[in-house]
Design a protein around this motif. Structure first.
Motif, PDB file in Angstrom:
ATOM      1  N   ALA A  39      23.827  27.802   8.917  1.00  0.00           N
ATOM      2  CA  ALA A  39      22.543  27.798   8.210  1.00  0.00           C
ATOM      3  C   ALA A  39      22.368  29.076   7.397  1.00  0.00           C
ATOM      4  O   ALA A  39      21.920  29.044   6.240  1.00  0.00           O
ATOM      5  CB  ALA A  39      21.399  27.644   9.208  1.00  0.00           C
ATOM      6  N   VAL A  40      22.748  30.193   8.003  1.00  0.00           N
ATOM      7  CA  VAL A  40      22.672  31.474   7.293  1.00  0.00           C
ATOM      8  C   VAL A  40      23.700  31.499   6.167  1.00  0.00           C
ATOM      9  O   VAL A  40      23.459  32.083   5.094  1.00  0.00           O
ATOM     10  CB  VAL A  40      22.921  32.643   8.282  1.00  0.00           C
ATOM     11  CG1 VAL A  40      23.061  33.962   7.533  1.00  0.00           C
ATOM     12  CG2 VAL A  40      21.779  32.735   9.277  1.00  0.00           C
ATOM     13  N   TYR A  63      29.361  31.279  17.367  1.00  0.00           N
ATOM     14  CA  TYR A  63      29.033  32.162  16.239  1.00  0.00           C
ATOM     15  C   TYR A  63      30.293  32.821  15.685  1.00  0.00           C
ATOM     16  O   TYR A  63      30.540  32.816  14.473  1.00  0.00           O
ATOM     17  CB  TYR A  63      28.034  33.229  16.693  1.00  0.00           C
ATOM     18  CG  TYR A  63      27.192  33.795  15.579  1.00  0.00           C
ATOM     19  CD1 TYR A  63      25.873  33.395  15.412  1.00  0.00           C
ATOM     20  CD2 TYR A  63      27.702  34.734  14.688  1.00  0.00           C
ATOM     21  CE1 TYR A  63      25.087  33.912  14.387  1.00  0.00           C
ATOM     22  CE2 TYR A  63      26.938  35.252  13.660  1.00  0.00           C
ATOM     23  CZ  TYR A  63      25.622  34.842  13.513  1.00  0.00           C
ATOM     24  OH  TYR A  63      24.866  35.343  12.495  1.00  0.00           O
ATOM     25  N   VAL A  93      19.890  37.854  19.129  1.00  0.00           N
ATOM     26  CA  VAL A  93      20.212  36.962  20.247  1.00  0.00           C
ATOM     27  C   VAL A  93      20.779  37.770  21.415  1.00  0.00           C
ATOM     28  O   VAL A  93      20.477  37.502  22.582  1.00  0.00           O
ATOM     29  CB  VAL A  93      21.210  35.880  19.802  1.00  0.00           C
ATOM     30  CG1 VAL A  93      21.606  34.991  20.966  1.00  0.00           C
ATOM     31  CG2 VAL A  93      20.609  35.045  18.672  1.00  0.00           C
ATOM     32  N   LEU A 114      23.633  28.164  13.593  1.00  0.00           N
ATOM     33  CA  LEU A 114      22.904  29.305  13.038  1.00  0.00           C
ATOM     34  C   LEU A 114      23.719  30.006  11.955  1.00  0.00           C
ATOM     35  O   LEU A 114      23.201  30.301  10.872  1.00  0.00           O
ATOM     36  CB  LEU A 114      22.550  30.292  14.154  1.00  0.00           C
ATOM     37  CG  LEU A 114      21.860  31.585  13.691  1.00  0.00           C
ATOM     38  CD1 LEU A 114      20.543  31.275  12.977  1.00  0.00           C
ATOM     39  CD2 LEU A 114      21.623  32.528  14.867  1.00  0.00           C
ATOM     40  N   THR A 115      24.986  30.247  12.236  1.00  0.00           N
ATOM     41  CA  THR A 115      25.794  30.949  11.232  1.00  0.00           C
ATOM     42  C   THR A 115      26.041  30.076  10.005  1.00  0.00           C
ATOM     43  O   THR A 115      26.138  30.584   8.887  1.00  0.00           O
ATOM     44  CB  THR A 115      27.133  31.422  11.842  1.00  0.00           C
ATOM     45  OG1 THR A 115      27.793  32.264  10.917  1.00  0.00           O
ATOM     46  CG2 THR A 115      28.038  30.285  12.197  1.00  0.00           C
ATOM     47  N   LEU A 118      24.787  25.573  18.844  1.00  0.00           N
ATOM     48  CA  LEU A 118      23.640  26.301  18.296  1.00  0.00           C
ATOM     49  C   LEU A 118      24.093  27.563  17.569  1.00  0.00           C
ATOM     50  O   LEU A 118      23.600  27.876  16.472  1.00  0.00           O
ATOM     51  CB  LEU A 118      22.674  26.662  19.430  1.00  0.00           C
ATOM     52  CG  LEU A 118      21.272  27.118  19.033  1.00  0.00           C
ATOM     53  CD1 LEU A 118      20.527  26.008  18.298  1.00  0.00           C
ATOM     54  CD2 LEU A 118      20.484  27.540  20.275  1.00  0.00           C
ATOM     55  N   GLY A 119      25.045  28.292  18.164  1.00  0.00           N
ATOM     56  CA  GLY A 119      25.580  29.479  17.514  1.00  0.00           C
ATOM     57  C   GLY A 119      26.282  29.138  16.218  1.00  0.00           C
ATOM     58  O   GLY A 119      26.120  29.825  15.196  1.00  0.00           O
ATOM     59  N   PRO A 150      22.213  38.279  12.224  1.00  0.00           N
ATOM     60  CA  PRO A 150      21.246  37.603  13.115  1.00  0.00           C
ATOM     61  C   PRO A 150      21.669  37.580  14.576  1.00  0.00           C
ATOM     62  O   PRO A 150      20.831  37.491  15.479  1.00  0.00           O
ATOM     63  CB  PRO A 150      21.175  36.179  12.537  1.00  0.00           C
ATOM     64  CG  PRO A 150      21.562  36.331  11.115  1.00  0.00           C
ATOM     65  CD  PRO A 150      22.585  37.416  11.086  1.00  0.00           C
ATOM     66  N   ASN A 151      22.951  37.663  14.822  1.00  0.00           N
ATOM     67  CA  ASN A 151      23.467  37.624  16.181  1.00  0.00           C
ATOM     68  C   ASN A 151      22.918  38.745  17.060  1.00  0.00           C
ATOM     69  O   ASN A 151      22.764  38.586  18.278  1.00  0.00           O
ATOM     70  CB  ASN A 151      24.992  37.701  16.138  1.00  0.00           C
ATOM     71  CG  ASN A 151      25.616  37.732  17.507  1.00  0.00           C
ATOM     72  OD1 ASN A 151      25.462  36.799  18.274  1.00  0.00           O
ATOM     73  ND2 ASN A 151      26.318  38.803  17.817  1.00  0.00           N
ATOM     74  N   ASN A 208      25.659  37.463   7.078  1.00  0.00           N
ATOM     75  CA  ASN A 208      25.999  36.392   8.014  1.00  0.00           C
ATOM     76  C   ASN A 208      26.196  36.922   9.431  1.00  0.00           C
ATOM     77  O   ASN A 208      26.026  36.182  10.399  1.00  0.00           O
ATOM     78  CB  ASN A 208      27.291  35.691   7.559  1.00  0.00           C
ATOM     79  CG  ASN A 208      27.071  34.741   6.405  1.00  0.00           C
ATOM     80  OD1 ASN A 208      26.629  33.614   6.591  1.00  0.00           O
ATOM     81  ND2 ASN A 208      27.374  35.191   5.198  1.00  0.00           N
TER      82      ASN A 208
END
Length: 515
Positions: free
Chosen positions: A189-190, A43, A210, A186-187, A182-183, A206-207, A203
């Motif tokens: 995708a955001v 991330y 988690v 996700l970033t 995955l991290g 969302p972390n 951005n």
């Protein structure tokens, strides 16, 4: 535990290996460690990737607000490089801090404290926009975030090696790369909808969700049996924790074997045999063995030093493949160097992140079957070819821009299922348990120092000379490929004693460690 009549040690070991199944506790621990270490690393490394143009513009606007004139391009590129290398720089300090925290607070509370720091780190990064023109909050937040990740990177490696059965240790540790992807995904995708002048702070947010999940999981698992023995000398509690992680009864032979290693590593067996089963005797500290060859010159120390530096080499080799650096600059490479449109670059960057995810599962299922050595060497060879393709394609300019994308994608994917995954735990499989914590802290420091130099140099250089900046990765990758082929031992399904004995035999050293 008394061994049944007619059952030899070797047969018992074979039966034990055949019966190993990952327990619920080791799964929860592994996922929690992955969320707090690998996921966060992915991330942090990728969160600046897609909105890089908007954040650069924000820094420039902040400068104009304060001084009345825009910042020069060279200074802006330098500031952007500094913002990126805040990650590895702060990580080094976190890795040094990890050794002290793990010794003082234990693996569990170290993970909880470090994970909590992720939240203010992410919030400060987002707050920079809302506190205009305080762009420095981006640096402060990223430093706190990265410091915590440095702590958790060391803690995750040590904790899983101390608790996972050797037969599945590689599989559990290899999951870090899956969660790192995955991290990153996700970033990315955001980042597709949020890479605008107004929305880029979202951005970072969302972390936080988690982090809360990983902290809840840590509160459920047991402390490391190694720390329990070191801090409390509570054999029963340590045995219970180890049995819980191994998914066996407390009188299982595998628990007894690991308990002997725990006791030996803290000097509990000194009044027994001089060199007990599973123990490695050396009169020197880890730092003396690593950095003072004139003092630690006995054959045991020489062998351990050789293996430890092989672990360092593998970590540095991964940095020089460029996979880690170029992942964070993928949008820049596709947009600025390869002439894709900005929209195409962000979507292609996201597509690469999406493809990485299933590839990270390859080492999870195969690292203990194929072995570490083949994955390292093959991924290095493919990396060399991929970087070469990117250099040629960028030099030809827009006509071959999709070849650049293919080369970049192959580079990221092959490292995801090769040296990128293996390097996370390979070094820890080459050093004795009593030197593990200090060694992992030191080894990860060398990796971070290399990463600082590479990442700081690449972005400004690429803006000036373009494709030739990738020679920074191509030449070292070729050299390290040969070195890995000549020097890297296999560690799959072996204890550290077995690995060290194999290396000693290959190097014709008169050293034999007890099995």
């Amino acid at each position: 535990m008394r061994r049944p009549p007619g059952l030899s040690i070797s047969n018992e070991s074979i039966i034990s290996k055949a019966q190993v199944m990952p327990s619920l506790s080791i799964h929860i621990l592994s996922i929690a460690l992955c969320l707090s270490s690998g996921f966060q690393q992915g991330y942090i490394a990728s969160v600046l990737n897609q909105p890089y143009a908007q954040i650069e513009q924000f820094i420039n606007s902040s400068w104009i607000e304060r001084t009345g004139h825009p910042i020069s391009d060279s200074t802006l590129h330098l500031l952007w490089s500094l913002l990126n290398v805040c990650f590895p720089i702060a990580t080094i300090f976190g890795q040094f801090l990890a050794g002290w925290m793990c010794s003082q607070f234990g693996r569990k509370y170290t993970a909880l404290i470090a994970s909590f720091l992720y939240i203010p780190g992410a919030l400060l990064c987002a707050a920079a926009k809302w506190c205009f023109p305080a762009f420095e909050l981006l640096f402060v937040g990223r430093i706190i975030w990265s410091l915590a990740n440095g702590v958790n990177t060391v803690n995750a490696t040590v904790w899983i090696v101390e608790c996972a059965p050797p037969q599945i240790r590689g599989r559990m540790a290899a999951m870090q790369e899956f969660f790192m992807a995955l991290g990153s995904l996700l970033t990315q995708a955001v980042g597709v909808p949020f890479s605008t002048d107004e929305l880029w702070p979202y951005n970072f947010l969302p972390n936080c969700a988690v982090v809360i999940i990983s902290m809840a999981m840590f509160s459920w698992v047991a402390e490391s049996p190694q720390f329990i023995m070191e801090k409390y000398n509570d054999v029963d509690r340590a045995r219970k924790a180890l049995a819980q992680y191994h998914g066996v009864s407390e009188d299982d032979p595998s628990v007894e074997s690991e308990m002997r290693i725990c006791e030996q590593s803290i000097g509990k067996n000194k009044e027994k045999k001089k060199t007990p089963a599973g123990g490695i005797e050396t009169s020197h500290t880890g730092m003396e063995i690593m950095f003072m060859p004139w003092r630690a010159k006995d054959q045991t120390s020489r062998l351990i030093r050789y293996c430890a530096w092989v672990g360092v080499m593998v970590k540095i080799a991964y940095v020089f493949t460029g996979a880690r650096s170029l992942r964070g600059y993928s949008t820049f490479i596709l947009y600025t160097l390869s002439n894709f449109t900005y929209s195409q670059a962000t979507w292609l960057s996201f597509a690469t992140g999406l493809l990485r995810l299933p590839f990270t599962l390859v080492p999870v299922f195969l690292v203990d079957r194929l072995g570490r050595r083949p994955l390292i060497i093959v991924s290095m060879l493919v990396s060399f070819v991929s970087i070469l393709v990117m250099i040629v394609a960028i030099d030809i300019n827009g006509e071959w821009k999709y070849a650049t994308f293919i080369g970049l994608t192959v580079l990221l994917l092959v490292n995801t299922c090769g040296i990128g995954s293996v390097s996370r735990f390979y070094a820890a499989e080459l050093v004795p348990r009593n030197l593990l914590l200090s060694s992992v802290s030191t080894l990860t420091m060398f990796e971070a120092l290399t990463k600082i130099g590479v990442e700081f140099a690449f972005y400004p250089t690429a803006n000036v000379i373009g494709a030739q900046s990738l020679l920074l990765f191509l030449v070292p990758t070729g050299i390290f490929t040969v070195m890995c082929y000549l020097m890297c031992p296999e560690t799959s399904r072996m204890t550290v004693n077995e690995v060290l004995n194999n290396v000693a035999a290959k190097k014709k050293m008169d050293v034999v460690f007890p099995m």
